[in-house]
Design a protein around this motif. Structure first.
Motif, mmCIF file in Angstrom:
data_model
loop_
_atom_site.group_PDB
_atom_site.id
_atom_site.type_symbol
_atom_site.label_atom_id
_atom_site.label_comp_id
_atom_site.label_asym_id
_atom_site.label_seq_id
_atom_site.Cartn_x
_atom_site.Cartn_y
_atom_site.Cartn_z
ATOM 1 N N VAL A 174 -6.374 -1.362 -12.038
ATOM 2 C CA VAL A 174 -6.396 -0.121 -11.439
ATOM 3 C C VAL A 174 -6.697 1.261 -11.321
ATOM 4 C CG1 VAL A 174 -6.078 0.401 -8.702
ATOM 5 C CG2 VAL A 174 -6.070 -2.146 -8.969
ATOM 6 N N ALA A 175 -5.962 1.483 -11.944
ATOM 7 C CA ALA A 175 -6.514 3.362 -12.553
ATOM 8 C C ALA A 175 -6.817 3.735 -13.111
ATOM 9 C CB ALA A 175 -4.062 3.443 -12.713
ATOM 10 N N ALA A 181 0.511 0.047 -4.973
ATOM 11 C CA ALA A 181 0.734 0.884 -4.153
ATOM 12 C C ALA A 181 0.898 2.881 -4.071
ATOM 13 C CB ALA A 181 1.292 0.345 -2.731
ATOM 14 N N ARG A 182 1.794 2.498 -5.417
ATOM 15 C CA ARG A 182 1.937 4.277 -5.507
ATOM 16 C C ARG A 182 0.597 5.589 -6.199
ATOM 17 N NH1 ARG A 182 2.948 5.137 -10.296
ATOM 18 N NH2 ARG A 182 3.569 3.576 -11.021
ATOM 19 N N HIS A 183 -0.160 3.944 -6.533
ATOM 20 C CA HIS A 183 -1.232 5.852 -6.964
ATOM 21 C C HIS A 183 -1.954 5.062 -5.897
ATOM 22 C CE1 HIS A 183 -0.767 4.558 -11.076
ATOM 23 N NE2 HIS A 183 -0.467 2.796 -10.922
ATOM 24 N N VAL A 203 0.005 11.463 4.981
ATOM 25 C CA VAL A 203 -0.491 10.185 4.079
ATOM 26 C C VAL A 203 0.313 8.744 3.653
ATOM 27 C CG1 VAL A 203 -0.611 9.904 1.535
ATOM 28 C CG2 VAL A 203 -1.454 11.966 1.926
ATOM 29 N N GLU A 204 1.034 8.686 4.122
ATOM 30 C CA GLU A 204 2.673 8.023 4.208
ATOM 31 C C GLU A 204 2.072 6.479 4.889
ATOM 32 O OE1 GLU A 204 5.222 5.161 2.405
ATOM 33 O OE2 GLU A 204 4.363 7.063 1.561
ATOM 34 N N SER A 247 -3.500 0.066 2.219
ATOM 35 C CA SER A 247 -2.642 -0.833 1.346
ATOM 36 C C SER A 247 -2.154 -2.459 1.987
ATOM 37 C CB SER A 247 -1.255 -0.643 1.250
ATOM 38 O OG SER A 247 -0.959 -1.577 0.077
ATOM 39 N N GLY A 248 -2.436 -2.594 3.097
ATOM 40 C CA GLY A 248 -1.991 -3.242 3.525
ATOM 41 C C GLY A 248 -3.461 -3.965 3.841
ATOM 42 N N ALA A 249 -4.510 -3.514 4.498
ATOM 43 C CA ALA A 249 -5.765 -3.756 4.318
ATOM 44 C C ALA A 249 -5.858 -4.892 3.422
ATOM 45 C CB ALA A 249 -6.502 -3.421 5.115
#
Length: 194
Positions: free
Chosen positions: A74-75, A130-132, A151-152, A159-161
């Motif tokens: 992903v990154a 998720a951190r990224h 942002v959180e 992320s959930g979506a």
């Protein structure tokens, strides 16, 4: 002499991880027998238990490895673009497309939430990708590309979506599922943009 033993232990661990990964991806967690994984790589069942303590321990290590690779994928997809908005889109698309990889699909998306439990699976997801996402969203808010907001919660919502879409894609065989999901993702992301 000690270096040779350490190398041998590392090689045995690596072989068990590789074989475990192959079997978990092909057969699913419940069909894998740790003694058979050990025999396939030419070590005793005791050696397998020494390295991982249980089949669940081996599975947890395999999940961590696959999730780490997914986070890197992903990154890498995101960093292939100089524009921060395109980085977000590319990273999200790479995450969704990763579900086509049999190891990601079976190990991370299908078996891991059930075998490890939701909380542990989410914690591992947080460490890997998720951190990224939170970092990317934070950069977009700072740059004014996305409206100023906390942002959180935004990262958790997206992320959930993304996880739900990836889980759905992992269980869907339709040829248009990924392109349809990518179009829906683009519409969802467009709603965030200033």
């Amino acid at each position: 002499m000690a270096a040779n033993r350490a190398e041998q232990r590392a090689a045995t661990r690596r072989a068990l991880l590789t074989e475990g990964r192959r079997r978990f991806a092909a057969d699913g967690y419940h069909a894998v027998v740790l003694a058979e994984v050990a025999a396939a790589v030419g070590v005793t069942k005791g050696a397998a238990y020494h390295h991982f303590a249980s089949k669940a321990g081996l599975f947890r290590a395999v999940v961590a490895e696959v999730q780490h690779e997914l986070g890197e994928r992903v990154a890498d997809a995101a960093m292939a673009h100089p524009d921060p908005w395109e980085q977000l889109r590319a990273g999200c698309r790479a995450f969704l497309a990763a579900g086509a990889d049999p190891a990601v699909r079976r190990i991370v998306l299908v078996d891991a939430p059930t075998v490890l439990g939701w909380d542990e699976w989410r914690a591992m997801d947080e460490d890997s990708s998720a951190r990224h996402l939170a970092e990317a969203l934070g950069s977009l808010v700072t740059a004014g590309i996305i409206a100023d907001q906390p942002v959180e919660p935004l990262a958790r919502l997206l992320s959930g979506a993304m996880n739900e879409a990836a889980l759905w894609l992992a269980r869907t065989d339709g040829p248009g599922a990924l392109p349809d999901t990518e179009r829906a993702l683009d519409r969802l992301l467009a709603g965030l943009r200033n």
